[in-house]
Design a protein around this motif. Structure first.
Motif, PDB file in Angstrom:
ATOM      1  N   CYS A 213       0.695  -1.148  -0.194  1.00  0.00           N
ATOM      2  CA  CYS A 213       0.138  -0.057  -0.158  1.00  0.00           C
ATOM      3  C   CYS A 213       0.726   1.238   0.081  1.00  0.00           C
ATOM      4  O   CYS A 213       0.578   2.423  -0.794  1.00  0.00           O
ATOM      5  N   ARG A 214       2.070   1.238   0.703  1.00  0.00           N
ATOM      6  CA  ARG A 214       2.932   2.495   0.733  1.00  0.00           C
ATOM      7  C   ARG A 214       3.455   2.667  -0.737  1.00  0.00           C
ATOM      8  O   ARG A 214       3.810   3.832  -0.997  1.00  0.00           O
TER       9      ARG A 214
ATOM     10  N   ALA B  91       3.156   5.906  -2.826  1.00  0.00           N
ATOM     11  CA  ALA B  91       4.380   6.555  -3.663  1.00  0.00           C
ATOM     12  C   ALA B  91       4.131   6.915  -5.060  1.00  0.00           C
ATOM     13  O   ALA B  91       4.560   7.863  -5.517  1.00  0.00           O
ATOM     14  N   LEU B  92       3.966   5.633  -5.396  1.00  0.00           N
ATOM     15  CA  LEU B  92       3.669   5.486  -7.119  1.00  0.00           C
ATOM     16  C   LEU B  92       2.733   6.736  -7.555  1.00  0.00           C
ATOM     17  O   LEU B  92       2.914   7.383  -8.450  1.00  0.00           O
TER      18      LEU B  92
ATOM     19  N   PHE C 112       0.781  11.559  -1.113  1.00  0.00           N
ATOM     20  CA  PHE C 112      -0.252  10.774  -0.384  1.00  0.00           C
ATOM     21  C   PHE C 112       0.358   9.726   0.562  1.00  0.00           C
ATOM     22  O   PHE C 112       1.553   9.113   0.303  1.00  0.00           O
ATOM     23  N   VAL C 113      -0.044   9.780   1.916  1.00  0.00           N
ATOM     24  CA  VAL C 113       0.325   9.136   3.128  1.00  0.00           C
ATOM     25  C   VAL C 113      -0.601   8.233   3.517  1.00  0.00           C
ATOM     26  O   VAL C 113      -1.903   8.271   3.702  1.00  0.00           O
TER      27      VAL C 113
ATOM     28  N   PRO D 266      -4.032 -11.562   0.046  1.00  0.00           N
ATOM     29  CA  PRO D 266      -3.073 -10.656  -0.523  1.00  0.00           C
ATOM     30  C   PRO D 266      -3.769  -9.193  -1.355  1.00  0.00           C
ATOM     31  O   PRO D 266      -5.050  -9.541  -2.030  1.00  0.00           O
ATOM     32  N   ALA D 267      -3.258  -8.047  -1.476  1.00  0.00           N
ATOM     33  CA  ALA D 267      -3.746  -7.064  -2.188  1.00  0.00           C
ATOM     34  C   ALA D 267      -5.200  -6.646  -1.833  1.00  0.00           C
ATOM     35  O   ALA D 267      -5.954  -5.964  -2.345  1.00  0.00           O
ATOM     36  N   LEU D 268      -5.445  -6.771  -0.289  1.00  0.00           N
ATOM     37  CA  LEU D 268      -6.842  -6.534  -0.060  1.00  0.00           C
ATOM     38  C   LEU D 268      -6.943  -4.891  -0.022  1.00  0.00           C
ATOM     39  O   LEU D 268      -7.835  -4.409  -0.562  1.00  0.00           O
ATOM     40  N   PHE D 269      -6.134  -4.401   0.871  1.00  0.00           N
ATOM     41  CA  PHE D 269      -6.190  -2.810   1.086  1.00  0.00           C
ATOM     42  C   PHE D 269      -5.434  -2.177  -0.333  1.00  0.00           C
ATOM     43  O   PHE D 269      -6.169  -0.986  -0.318  1.00  0.00           O
ATOM     44  N   HIS D 270      -4.667  -2.810  -1.068  1.00  0.00           N
ATOM     45  CA  HIS D 270      -4.212  -2.202  -1.928  1.00  0.00           C
ATOM     46  C   HIS D 270      -5.594  -1.951  -3.007  1.00  0.00           C
ATOM     47  O   HIS D 270      -5.497  -1.047  -3.747  1.00  0.00           O
TER      48      HIS D 270
END
Length: 593
Positions: free
Chosen positions: A472-473, A477-478, A487-488, A503-507
C-alpha cells in the motif's frame, strides 16, 4: 413254663412274651452326652453363627471396629458387632473385622468348584465358616506394617466350603493407603464359577470397549484435519473430546482387566475425573463452535467454572455424574438454539442429546460406567457428521471462490496493465526524466516495487499484514509521483503485523478510491485496527477527493475481488461493509483471529 424260672417278660394278649426293654443307667446317659456334645459343638456354633450374621444378599454386613483375637472374632458372640450396609464399610485406623452371610448356589453334577470374588479396597485375611480361606496383602495397625492388597481377587472354595447354602465369610482388614475418604471399601462379594465370574466382568466392559476403537479413530481423524488445515477449531475440539472419551473408556476398564494394588485406586479416580471434566467441556465447546452459537464464550466460561467447582469438592462420589449432567444440559441448550436458527444437522444433534438424557435419567448411578459410552459415542458421531457436512460446504464455497479469484486476478492484472494506466504512468515518468532525472530513478524503482509486490503475492492465499502495508505504501508513493501530490498511509490501532490477510486486500481498496476520486491535494489515508473476542477488524478511511465524489464501494471488479479473496481465506467467517463517511468513504473488514 419251668418251675422256679421267672417269666421273661409280661404276657402279651395272645399269650406270648415281649423282649425286655433295656433302661440305661442315669450315669451312663450323661456319659454319652458328654462324649457326643464336644464332637458336634463346632457344627452347632456354625449353625448358630450362620443364622445370626446378616446376609450379603440383603446388602448388609457386620462390622467390629476393634482388632479382636481370632477365637473371639470367629465365635458366635455378637457383642460389639454393628450391622451396616455393605457399601458403607469404612475402616478406622487399625484392623477391623467384618463378617457376612454368603449364599453358595446350586451347581450341576460334575461342575467345577465355585470361587469367591472379593472386591475390597484394602489388605485382608479371609475365613470361610471359620476355616482360613486366603489373604490379600497383609493387614496392619499402621501404614508401615500393612502390605497393600489388590482391589479384586478370586479365591477358590474347598469341597467342604462349596456346599450349596449359606456360609459365613469373615474378614480382618485394614486400609491405610487409600489416599482419600471413600463412602465404602467393600465393592463386591459374590460366589460362582470362576470362569463365569471373569467372563461376566469382561462382558460388563464390552459396550465401552466396543466404542474405544471408534473413538480413537475419530479423534485422530479430527486432529489430523485440524493440523493440516487452518482454522479447524471444531475439528480440534472434536478430536480432543473423542480422545478424552477414549481415555475414559480405558480408565473405566482398567480395573476389570487388571487387578491393581488398591493404593492406585485414588490415582485412577483422579484420572477418571479429569477425563470426565474434559469430555464435559470439550463436547459443548465443539457444538458451540460448529453451530456458531452467540455468546458461546460466556456460556463455556460458566460451564468451565461450574465443572471446576464440582471437581474441587471433596471425595469422588457422584462428581462424574454431575459433570456429565451439566454437559448434557448445556449441549441441549446449544442444540435447541441451533434448531431455532435452522443450522444444518442441528436436529440430529438434538435427538442424540435427548437420547443421552434419557439414558442418564433411567439409570443415573450406572450411567458413567455403562450408558455414557453409548450416549456420548452417538453424540460425538453426530457432531462429527455435522462437522463433515460443514467442511464439505466450506470446500465447495472455497472451490467457487478460487475459481472466481483466478478470473478476478486476470481482470485486475489486465486493469493494472491497461494502456490508459501505463500511458499516464509513462507520461509522468517521461516528464520527470526530463526535469528531475534523480527523481525519475526513484519513480522507476517505486513502480518496480509495486509490481514486485503484486507478483510475489499473486499465488498466495494469505500474506502477513506487514507485507500488505508495504504494498500500500509503495502504491501511494507511485500515485504521489503521478499526481504530483504526497499521499500518506496512516496506520494506528490494535494491529498485529504478523496477522494474515488476503493479498492485495487494502491495495485494491486504495485503487478503488483513486478510481472514483480525483486527489490533487496532499491526502492521508487511514487504516485503523480493532479487536473483539475471537475477531479482528480493519477500517480503511479514504478521504473525499476534489470535485463530486462517487461511491467507492460497488459491484465492480475490485469489490468482487476483495469478497472472493476473503471467502477463500476465511470461508463463511468474514464481513465486508462500506458506507459514506463525513470526510469520505469508510470500508470495514472483519475476519476471525
Amino acid at each position: 413254663m419251668r418251675p422256679g424260672r421267672p417269666p421273661r417278660g409280661p404276657a402279651s394278649p395272645n399269650g406270648s412274651h415281649r423282649r425286655p426293654t433295656a433302661v440305661p443307667h442315669p450315669g451312663a446317659r450323661s456319659s454319652v452326652v458328654g462324649v457326643a456334645l464336644p464332637s458336634c459343638l463346632p457344627s452347632l456354633l456354625a449353625v448358630l453363627l450362620t443364622a445370626a450374621v446378616p446376609a450379603m444378599e440383603d446388602g448388609q454386613v457386620e462390622l467390629h471396629p476393634e482388632d479382636l483375637p481370632l477365637e473371639r472374632a470367629l465365635a458366635a458372640d455378637s457383642t460389639g458387632w454393628q450391622t451396616v450396609r455393605f457399601d458403607r464399610v469404612v475402616p478406622s485406623s487399625g484392623p477391623v473385622w467384618l463378617r457376612t452371610r454368603v449364599q453358595v448356589p446350586l451347581r450341576e453334577p460334575g461342575a467345577p468348584l465355585p470361587a469367591l470374588a472379593l472386591g475390597v479396597l484394602g489388605a485382608w485375611e479371609a475365613w470361610w465358616d471359620g476355616v482360613p480361606l486366603g489373604q490379600n496383602g497383609r493387614p496392619g495397625a499402621s501404614a508401615l506394617s500393612e502390605v497393600p492388597g489388590r482391589v479384586d481377587v478370586l479365591l477358590p472354595l474347598s469341597p467342604e466350603g462349596a456346599t450349596p447354602g449359606a456360609h459365613v465369610l469373615t474378614l480382618r482388614l485394614s486400609s491405610h493407603h487409600l489416599g482419600f475418604q471413600p463412602t465404602g471399601i467393600l465393592h463386591e462379594v459374590r460366589v460362582g464359577d470362576a470362569a463365569v465370574l471373569a467372563r461376566a466382568r469382561l462382558q460388563s466392559l464390552l459396550p465401552a470397549l466396543c466404542t474405544l476403537g471408534a473413538l480413537v479413530l475419530m479423534g485422530l481423524h479430527h486432529l489430523v484435519r485440524a493440523a493440516s488445515e487452518p482454522r479447524r477449531t471444531t475439528a480440534l475440539l472434536l478430536g480432543l473430546a473423542c480422545l478424552a472419551a477414549a481415555a475414559l473408556v480405558l480408565l473405566e476398564g482398567w480395573r476389570g482387566v487388571y487387578a491393581y494394588a488398591y493404593p492406585l485406586q485414588v490415582v485412577r479416580l483422579r484420572l477418571l475425573l479429569a477425563a470426565v471434566v474434559l469430555v464435559a467441556v470439550l463436547l459443548p465447546a465443539a457444538l458451540a463452535v460448529a453451530f456458531d452459537a452467540p455468546g458461546r464464550r460466556w456460556l463455556l466460561a460458566l460451564l468451565s467454572g461450574g465443572l471446576l467447582i464440582v471437581a474441587a469438592m471433596p471425595g469422588f462420589d457422584d462428581k462424574g455424574l454431575v459433570a456429565l449432567a451439566l454437559s448434557l444440559a448445556v449441549s441441549l441448550g446449544l442444540a435447541v438454539g441451533a434448531v431455532r436458527r435452522r443450522k444444518p444437522g442441528a436436529r440430529g444433534v438434538l435427538a442424540c442429546v435427548l437420547f443421552a438424557g434419557v439414558l442418564l435419567v433411567r439409570d443415573p448411578w450406572n450411567f458413567q460406567e455403562r450408558g455414557f459410552f453409548i450416549a456420548f459415542g452417538v453424540l460425538l458421531l453426530s457432531a462429527s457428521v455435522v462437522h463433515a457436512r460443514q467442511v464439505r460446504l466450506q470446500e465447495e464455497r472455497l472451490s467457487q471462490a478460487l475459481r472466481a479469484t483466478e478470473r478476478l486476478q486476470l481482470d485486475l492484472l489486465s486493469r493494472s496493465l491497461q494502456p490508459h494506466f501505463l500511458m499516464n504512468t509513462l507520461a509522468a515518468l517521461t516528464e520527470t526524466v526530463e526535469t528531475a532525472p534523480a527523481r525519475a530513478v526513484h519513480f522507476i524503482e517505486t513502480l518496480g516495487e509495486v509490481y514486485r509486490h503484486l507478483v510475489g503475492m499473486s499465488g498466495a492465499r494469505t500474506v502477513a499484514l506487514s507485507r500488505e502495508l508495504e504494498l500500500c505504501r509503495a502504491y501511494l508513493a507511485l500515485m504521489s509521483f503521478r499526481q504530483g501530490a504526497p499521499f500518506v498511509l496512516d496506520v494506528h490501532g490494535a494491529l498485529d503485523l504478523d496477522a494474515t490477510v488476503p493479498p492485495a486486500l487494502f491495495h485494491t481498496l486504495l485503487e478503488n478510491a483513486f478510481s472514483h476520486n480525483r486527489y490533487v491535494q496532499p491526502t492521508t489515508f487511514r487504516i485503523e485496527g480493532e479487536r473483539t473476542p475471537g475477531r479482528r477488524g480493519y477500517r480503511l478511511v479514504a478521504p473525499r477527493g476534489a470535485g463530486e465524489g462517487r461511491a467507492v464501494m460497488g459491484e465492480g471488479t475490485g469489490t468482487r475481488y476483495v469478497a472472493a479473496r476473503l471467502e477463500e481465506a476465511f470461508p463463511g467467517a468474514w464481513r465486508l461493509e462500506a458506507g459514506p463517511h463525513e470526510d469520505g468513504w469508510t470500508t470495514r473488514v472483519e475476519v476471525p483471529e
